[in-house]
Design an enzyme around this catalytic site. Sequence first.
Site, mmCIF file in Angstrom:
data_model
loop_
_atom_site.group_PDB
_atom_site.id
_atom_site.type_symbol
_atom_site.label_atom_id
_atom_site.label_comp_id
_atom_site.label_asym_id
_atom_site.label_seq_id
_atom_site.Cartn_x
_atom_site.Cartn_y
_atom_site.Cartn_z
ATOM 1 N N TYR A 1 0.861 -1.186 0.000
ATOM 2 C CA TYR A 1 0.000 0.000 0.000
ATOM 3 C C TYR A 1 0.896 1.234 0.000
ATOM 4 O O TYR A 1 1.921 1.260 0.687
ATOM 5 C CB TYR A 1 -0.874 0.013 1.261
ATOM 6 C CG TYR A 1 -1.638 1.310 1.443
ATOM 7 C CD1 TYR A 1 -2.924 1.466 0.922
ATOM 8 C CD2 TYR A 1 -1.062 2.400 2.110
ATOM 9 C CE1 TYR A 1 -3.615 2.658 1.075
ATOM 10 C CE2 TYR A 1 -1.745 3.591 2.253
ATOM 11 C CZ TYR A 1 -3.018 3.713 1.730
ATOM 12 O OH TYR A 1 -3.692 4.897 1.863
ATOM 13 N N GLU B 1 -3.349 7.578 -3.923
ATOM 14 C CA GLU B 1 -3.425 6.331 -3.167
ATOM 15 C C GLU B 1 -3.275 5.185 -4.146
ATOM 16 O O GLU B 1 -4.131 4.991 -5.017
ATOM 17 C CB GLU B 1 -4.755 6.229 -2.411
ATOM 18 C CG GLU B 1 -4.775 5.041 -1.464
ATOM 19 C CD GLU B 1 -6.063 4.939 -0.654
ATOM 20 O OE1 GLU B 1 -7.156 5.000 -1.245
ATOM 21 O OE2 GLU B 1 -5.975 4.792 0.575
#
Length: 397
Positions: free
Chosen positions: A118, A206
């Site tokens: 991530y 993101e």
Amino acid sequence: MNLHEYQGKEVLAGFGVTIQRGIVAKTAAEAVAAGKQLTETTGTDWHIVKAQIHAGGRGKGGGVKLAKNLQELETIADSIIGMQLITPQTPPEGKKVNQVLVAEDVYYPGASEPSEFYMSILLNRATGKNMIMYSTEGGMDIEAVAEATPHLIFTEEIDPALGLMPFQARKVAFNLGLSGAAFKDMTKFVSALYRAYVGSDASLFEINPVLKTSDDRIIAVDAKVTLDDNSLFRHPDFEALRDLSEENPVEVEARAVGLNYVDLDGNVGCMVNGAGLAMATMDLIKQAGGDPANFLDVGGTADAARVETAFRLILKDPAVKAILINIFGGIVRCDRVAQGIVDAYKNLGDAIQVPIIVRLQGTNADIAKELIDSSGLNVLSATAFQEAADKVQEAIS
Ligand code: GDP
Ligand code: MN
């Protein structure tokens, strides 16, 4: 302004970030053509079909599917395009899928297992620095990771004046447990990603997941990109990336006429000049037991035409039970605004079915009050903040 995944990836690629290659398609036939074209450069006829909507969690909702040949690609694309996709991030009724991204399959078998990380970049307002947030736990809901295993989330703060230092990029790669070619590629990836964040004037990146392929390449598999609206004048080419079908129609209309309008869930419409006063007015409404139905800053030049446009926008919301107009006559004279309100009211006729509370303060406030009071319309004037609050409460209860 939010971008679709395929648009976000294009922005990333423009700054040298390695992405999962793909082509956007609006029909199943276009998807098949996209698949054929991709196979020529990628060599694989496995493709992932991904719904393009402004919401995450698409995988869980059935909006991301793997196709192992062109027939499957056609069937899958056909089923996803036009579907109403419900994910944890969409409204309960879901969102209609108008297009899919056909992308190369990058989860192929090889020397090692592919792994998902991530990574996001955002502004830390508390420190005034940009921040890279990253984790070994990619591909899943980062909020859940933060809850269950917060020690697996790392942050790296970057001084905007200095930019990302090489040691910081190496630290990210190290904390993600990488070595060898993957380590080197991750440092390049992080540097390019940061360059893209600054260069595109984004407010959020993101990338979940960032993938380490089975042959140790680092690529962006997903991209959630939010651009800073206040910087768009520096990027005229980005305006074409706006998808109006993803935005609130009233907000779109307001922007077109230069009004600063944000739709909210409450029952009291508000029309205010100046963002600070607008916020204070929303507090006032809350205190009176109501809930603001919108934020609306009509700006310094609250003339009759603007007031009327603002009325029309507020009245589009069926939840509105009362409208509070709170205008400070500094640049603009209160009697002008009052006349504008009266004129707009008369022009709109039956469209206005709810009580209107008007608080005008500043230059010529007394003349304005008289104008409103003698208009014979269902408009209540107030001079003090509390008086306005009381009248709002009376109107909605
Ligand atoms: P999201 O669910 O909206 O966040 O969409 P993502 O772009 O993150 O995709 C969801 C999931 O699809 C990823 O976490 C991967 O597990 C999977 N996925 C994405 N690309 C590929 C691919 O090329 N091959 C395979 N097999 N799975 C993929
Ligand atoms: Mn994702």
